[in-house]
Design an enzyme around this catalytic site. Structure first.
Site, short mmCIF file in Angstrom:
data_model
loop_
_atom_site.label_atom_id
_atom_site.label_comp_id
_atom_site.label_asym_id
_atom_site.label_seq_id
_atom_site.Cartn_x
_atom_site.Cartn_y
_atom_site.Cartn_z
N GLU A 163 6.47 1.10 -5.43
CA GLU A 163 4.90 1.66 -6.32
C GLU A 163 5.25 2.62 -6.80
O GLU A 163 4.46 3.83 -6.23
CB GLU A 163 4.20 1.89 -4.74
N GLU A 185 6.00 -7.07 -2.66
CA GLU A 185 4.69 -7.28 -1.08
C GLU A 185 3.31 -7.44 -1.36
O GLU A 185 2.84 -7.21 -1.98
CB GLU A 185 4.51 -5.81 -1.18
C1 GAL Z 1 1.93 -0.64 -0.19
C2 GAL Z 1 3.16 0.15 0.67
C3 GAL Z 1 3.26 0.69 1.70
C4 GAL Z 1 2.69 0.19 2.82
C5 GAL Z 1 1.73 -0.37 2.49
C6 GAL Z 1 0.57 -0.65 3.70
O1 GAL Z 1 1.37 0.16 -0.42
O2 GAL Z 1 4.08 0.20 -0.45
O3 GAL Z 1 5.13 1.82 1.84
O4 GAL Z 1 2.45 2.01 1.95
O5 GAL Z 1 1.28 -0.32 1.43
O6 GAL Z 1 -0.67 -1.44 3.10
#
Ligand code: GAL
Length: 814
Positions: free
Chosen positions: A431, A508
């Site tokens: 991100e 993710e």
């Molecule tokens: C994502 C991020 C992770 C964590 C997650 C929590 O956007 O990449 O590191 O923060 O959100 O939902």
């Protein structure tokens, strides 16, 4: 100075002999290793605070603690909202700490090349040997080494190594980092002609059923003032240590130089490395001068091939394989950041048992042990370099170091991890802010070039959030081999059109929230939390979240929704769930005292939440039947009963012997459910296939809590000061039913060859210390971590609590 490969060609190749031997036994005379690799973790002095004078040899450390590495001082502290790490960083102390170790080196090491290898120190470590400054490594996740040869004494004169670790600048992370030398340290002694640090690079450029080509690049160092002629012997051994093939080469190296040499071999009828059968060969590298062995080095070798395809997703050894992945942060729960192989193995085994086949190491270089274990256990790895580039996410992020260090850190990461067969993707970031502006284009190209200059056998990816192509400058660089997208599963359908011809993985997903064993009474609606658009925040007063899979952060979705989407889209190579385990820090959606995350499929103590069994039913071959919730409610209360199952065509629920009907999953369903008016007694689910019972599960109303019950994950422990046994402690009624809301304070006693190194109950807002000999149960359970203390005595462990029958267990020392 490093010689380039072209120079190498000019210097090299006096003689090349490649012998292809099919499965010969290794030489009868076993050659003694000449490379010395010593565990350098024991007996360090440590003190919190800043002690610049500690670099001097005559500095006294009488009031310093004596401890063994790896060590994380943050996890030893008390929680406070005031700590500058903030709840996002775990609400634990950070600051500065110094480590110091006095040691002697054998007289006969004189003339050897001696170096010290650190797998990681968080952060800004600086190292001195006998008052001489060796250097600094700001990035807390990077591995590094220093050559000590010119500054050490041999024989009886003592040496002092001093390490300053400075984690005082806060906040510097979005999650808990730990502080200190939290990974292993080794001392390495070689002759002055040797394989360089991370000096072997093994690839398998061509893998066919009957034959695999294995290519070696060996970087050899000559620290002496003379030209040396040497013989390099690379041998591939199979997993039974039988010789498969040998390649020899005689070559010359100039004084005070390092030099890269290349060889190729063929392995006939190779056994391929796979998730089901993670078969490992070993490459033994030996350097001889005349008949004398001067260095030996071992590298694991997994022979496998894989590909990502824009239409069909991922395949391993030609077999289409959906990536069933989880993201994991590096902390090991109550042990903090301490990289203990046994703790990591337990974590990975729990994931593997759930059906996970891949790990995304979020969002930083991992421990060496994690990769070794993934090699051994058959888990595919996405290595990730950074969470930020030049643009920060928190005030004192790695962006402060970016310009000076990014290249070195990225190169070191690739060099270190490129021999692990489990590693199949390089992620240059998570991100990253630069995806939103045009600087992202050049930076991506630069980073990809660095990776490719060191390894071209794996795709380079990046975990992106912007899925409008024109707005995503990292994508626009055109440099990525594989696009990673975080969240927005509802947009996956647009990807083939918007990102034509691109290979895609859900890097993710999910970010659902749950507390183990906690059940809000109704499970019907999916809630997004924190809600988007500033809707009111209506959390539970006790900082819990329902363990029905019905709550998620608004940028994510529930486990079921995500999996339903990914499952049917072949062009999505797979998904990495955020997260496999709860981790310390990032306690979204709650403020303090919440201090660890709610995202895990498994809680921080390693106890599965219910949704674990949804994945197991979908991702593994294990027969699954799991029913939730517990069965202690108010009379007449309407309770949602859910069941996850597989390998069956129907499931029947009985309440106190009365059937509530047969159900089966329809369409995309991933569970079945019933609404039941509560009456005390027993609920029982039965799964059947073609009329035959597959599994049965019962949950009973628990009576008054009366006893403690212990279950250790192992019955023996090695007396090596590292090995761990995890004991789960349950509060039960006299019939052996879990007391599902028990929060009794439990005291622990350990005698013999072990000590308690961590306690936890998985409750995300507990402010009890992880380092104690007591813990409250949470929803009936807690976990105690016992570590070998080196004594050859069996361990007697006792758990006791006021008003409950105590329990004991013996763990035998191997
Ligand atoms: C994502 C991020 C992770 C964590 C997650 C929590 O956007 O990449 O590191 O923060 O959100 O939902």
């Amino acid at each position: 100075m490093n010689k380039t490969l072209n120079q190498t060609k000019i210097f090299s190749l006096l003689l090349l002999v490649s012998l292809f031997l099919a499965c010969n036994k290794t030489e009868d005379v076993v050659e003694k290793d000449v490379r010395i690799v010593e565990d350098f973790n024991f007996n360090w002095n440590f003190k919190l605070g800043d002690f610049p004078e500690a670099i001097q040899s005559n500095f006294t450390t009488t009031d310093w603690r004596i401890l063994n590495l790896p060590h994380d001082w943050s996890i030893e502290g008390d929680f406070s909202e005031e700590h500058p790490t903030k709840p996002e960083g775990g609400a634990l102390p950070a600051g500065i700490g110094w480590y110091r170790k006095t040691f002697t080196l054998p007289a006969d090491w004189n003339g050897k090349s001696v170096s010290v290898e650190f797998d990681g120190a968080y952060r800004n470590s600086e190292v001195w040997i006998n008052g001489h400054y060796l250097g600094k490594r700001p990035y807390g996740y990077i591995s590094f080494a220093y050559n000590l040869t010119d500054y050490v004494h041999f024989g009886t004169q003592e040496n002092v190594i001093a390490v300053k670790v400075d984690n005082s600048l806060q906040p510097n992370s979005r999650w808990y980092t730990g502080s200190g030398i939290y990974r292993n340290v080794r001392l390495v002694a070689t002759e002055n002609l040797y394989v360089d640090h991370w000096g072997i690079y093994v690839t398998t450029p061509k893998v066919l059923k009957d034959k695999a080509t294995v290519a070696f690049e060996t970087t050899i160092k000559n620290d002496s003032t003379g030209k040396r002629v040497f013989k390099l012997v690379n041998t591939i051994l199979d997993s039974d240590d039988l010789e498969v093939v040998v390649s020899e080469k005689i070559d010359t190296i100039q004084p005070n130089t390092s030099y890269v040499t290349r060889q190729q071999m063929e392995v006939l009828n190779p056994v391929l490395w796979s998730v089901e059968n993670p078969y490992l060969y070993t490459v033994k590298t030996k350097i001889y001068e005349g008949e004398t062995l001067v260095d030996n080095y071992e590298t694991p070798l997994g022979i496998r091939y894989f590909s990502f395809n824009a239409k069909k997703g991922f395949s391993l050894n030609g077999v289409p394989t959906k990536i069933h992945g989880v993201c994991l942060h590096h902390d090991n729960g109550a042990l903090g950041a301490v990289a203990n192989k046994h703790a990591i193995k337990r974590k990975l085994q729990i994931m593997k048992d759930m059906g996970v086949n891949a790990i995304r190491v979020a969002h930083n270089p991992s421990s060496l042990e994690l990769l070794q274990l993934c090699d051994e256990m058959g888990l595919i790895v996405q290595v990730e370099a950074f969470d930020v580039w030049k643009k920060r996410k928190v005030k004192n992020d790695y962006n402060l170091e970016w310009d000076e260090w990014y290249k070195r850190d990225l190169q070191d990461l690739i060099r270190r991890d490129r021999n692990n067969p489990s590693v199949m993707m390089w992620s240059i970031g998570n991100e990253i802010r630069e995806q939103f502006d045009s600087t992202g284009i050049a930076m991506t190209k630069d980073l990809v070039k660095i990776v490719k200059s060191l390894d071209q056998t794996r795709p380079v990816t990046c975990a992106l959030t912007e899925n409008v192509p024109e707005k995503n400058f990292i994508y626009q660089s055109g440099a990525l081999d594989l696009l990673g997208f975080n969240y927005k599963h509802e947009d996956y359908g647009t990807f083939p059109e918007n990102f034509k011809g691109q290979k895609i993985i859900a890097s993710e997903s999910v970010s659902a929230l749950e507390t183990r064993g906690h059940y809000d009474v109704t499970s019907s609606d999916i809630k997004f939390w924190p809600p988007a658009h500033n809707e009111p925040f209506d959390g539970n007063d006790d900082f819990t979240v329902s363990a029905y899979d019905n709550v998620a952060a608004y940028w994510g979705t529930t486990h079921e929704e995500n999996w339903k989407t990914v499952k049917k889209l072949d062009y999505i190579a797979g998904t990495f769930i955020w997260t496999g385990f709860d981790y310390i820090g990032e306690p979204i959606p709650y403020p303090y005292p919440a201090r660890s995350s709610y995202f895990g499929i498994v809680d921080l103590a390693g106890l599965p939440k219910d949704v674990y069994y949804m994945y197991q039913s979908e991702w593994s071959d294990t027969n699954v039947l799991h029913v939730l919730p517990h069965w202690n409610w108010s009379l007449g209360q309407e309770v949602d009963v859910w069941a996850y199952y597989n390998n069956a065509d129907e499931i029947e629920l009985f309440v106190n012997g009365n059937s509530l009907g047969v159900k089966s999953k329809k369409g995309e369903d991933l569970h079945v459910s019933w609404k039941v008016k509560y009456e005390p007694g027993t609920i029982k689910v039965v799964s059947r296939k073609v009329g035959q019972v597959v599994l049965e599960k019962e949950v009973h109303t628990a009576g008054v809590a009366s006893k403690l019950v212990l279950e250790a994950d192992k019955s023996t422990i090695k007396k090596d000061n590292y090995d761990l046994v995890y004991v789960t402690v349950e509060v039960n009624d006299d019939q052996g039913n879990l007391s599902p809301r028990a929060d009794n304070l439990i005291h622990f006693e350990v005698k013999g060859g072990g000590k308690i190194v961590g306690v936890d109950n998985g409750y995300q807002a507990s402010l009890e210390s992880f380092k104690a000999n007591k813990r409250k149960a949470y929803n009936g359970k807690c976990v105690v971590i016992i570590q070998s203390n080196g004594k050859a005595e069996n361990i007697q462990f006792k758990a006791s609590s006021k008003g409950l029958i105590a329990a004991t267990i013996q763990i035998e020392v191997e």
